[in-house]
Enzyme design. Sequence first.
Site, PDB file in Angstrom:
ATOM      1  CG  LEU A 199     -24.670  10.377  26.275  1.00  0.00           C
ATOM      2  CD1 LEU A 199     -25.590   9.193  26.519  1.00  0.00           C
ATOM      3  CD2 LEU A 199     -23.440   9.941  25.485  1.00  0.00           C
ATOM      4  CG  ASP A 245     -32.418  20.073  27.202  1.00  0.00           C
ATOM      5  OD1 ASP A 245     -31.666  19.083  27.131  1.00  0.00           O
ATOM      6  OD2 ASP A 245     -32.957  20.459  28.257  1.00  0.00           O
ATOM      7  CG  ASN A 281     -29.680  12.115  23.956  1.00  0.00           C
ATOM      8  OD1 ASN A 281     -28.921  11.200  24.302  1.00  0.00           O
ATOM      9  ND2 ASN A 281     -29.793  13.247  24.653  1.00  0.00           N
ATOM     10  CE1 TYR A 327     -32.576   5.085  30.790  1.00  0.00           C
ATOM     11  CE2 TYR A 327     -31.334   3.134  31.428  1.00  0.00           C
ATOM     12  CZ  TYR A 327     -31.425   4.319  30.725  1.00  0.00           C
ATOM     13  OH  TYR A 327     -30.369   4.752  29.953  1.00  0.00           O
ATOM     14  CE  LYS A 359     -32.758   4.889  27.305  1.00  0.00           C
ATOM     15  NZ  LYS A 359     -32.776   5.956  26.273  1.00  0.00           N
ATOM     16  CB  THR A 372     -25.222  11.281  31.432  1.00  0.00           C
ATOM     17  OG1 THR A 372     -26.011  10.190  31.918  1.00  0.00           O
ATOM     18  CG2 THR A 372     -24.514  10.863  30.149  1.00  0.00           C
TER      19      THR A 372
END
Length: 301
Positions: free
Chosen positions: A19, A38, A100, A171, A175, A205
Amino acid sequence: MTGICEGRVAIVTGAGRGLGREHALELARQGAKVVVNDLGTTLNGVQEASGPAHDVVALIRAEGGEAVANGADVADFEQAAGLVRQAIETFGRLDVLVNNAGFVRDRMLVNTSEEEWDAVIRVHLKGHFAPLRHAAEYWRGEAKAGRTPDARVINTSSGAGLQGSVGQASYSAAKAGIAGLTLVAAHELGRYGVTVNAIAPSARTRMTEGAFAEAMAVPESGFDAMNPANVSPVVAWLASGSSAAVTGRVIEIEGGRICIEEGWNHGPAIDAGERWEAAAAGEAIEKLLVDAALPEGVYGA
């Protein structure tokens, strides 16, 4: 390159693949100058020798855009400060932060280790906070100096954080925290000319191909709804000047479908005007539940 983000300077974290890569490419196509961040790790957070951020920068430059690579660990407070500083020193300003970066260590709750929990919370939740904190400080300084920004933050939540996901407790918690952070930041930073929104993307992904392999499969023909590039036009619009009236929202994108998420709201209520007795409180709750909306099912249940 010209487009709806012409002249804007954007940071995209976790932009070497998936993404984030598509976000960086789309922002550049829309005219933004991009800092491609990154750390270059495997899905489990192990450092790799190659630098995927440099590959994305090369693609952007090949298409006539402007971009630089950054290898900061966004969950490290000082490295996150350096990331924001690089954008300002390289391009003279910062207008957009796209948070992200992330990875998963999926386990059922009873099998999740402390190390796995801490790692996921650190990368996702602190990895959103740290760049946002430093970008917000810069924008506040600009506003106080009489140069009120027209700035944007796009965070990355998930359906796992909004509805829950079996086997993804850490996770999902991270989130959900990002969605809450988005709401608070939108209210606190509005006075400085900053909007803050989040997306909840569904796409193929590295993080999803194992957990949802069948749903994420590439179709033999027709529209590929799980292509991560489908999400990026929404990110580009949120990053543009056109989205100035939109803040504090979580937007779900899956293929060609856009959905405005509606989170926690006050539902049915009863006020006794005094301290409840336990049995009476239970009776009241049972009555309220009759009129309350049913929560959506947890993914994987």
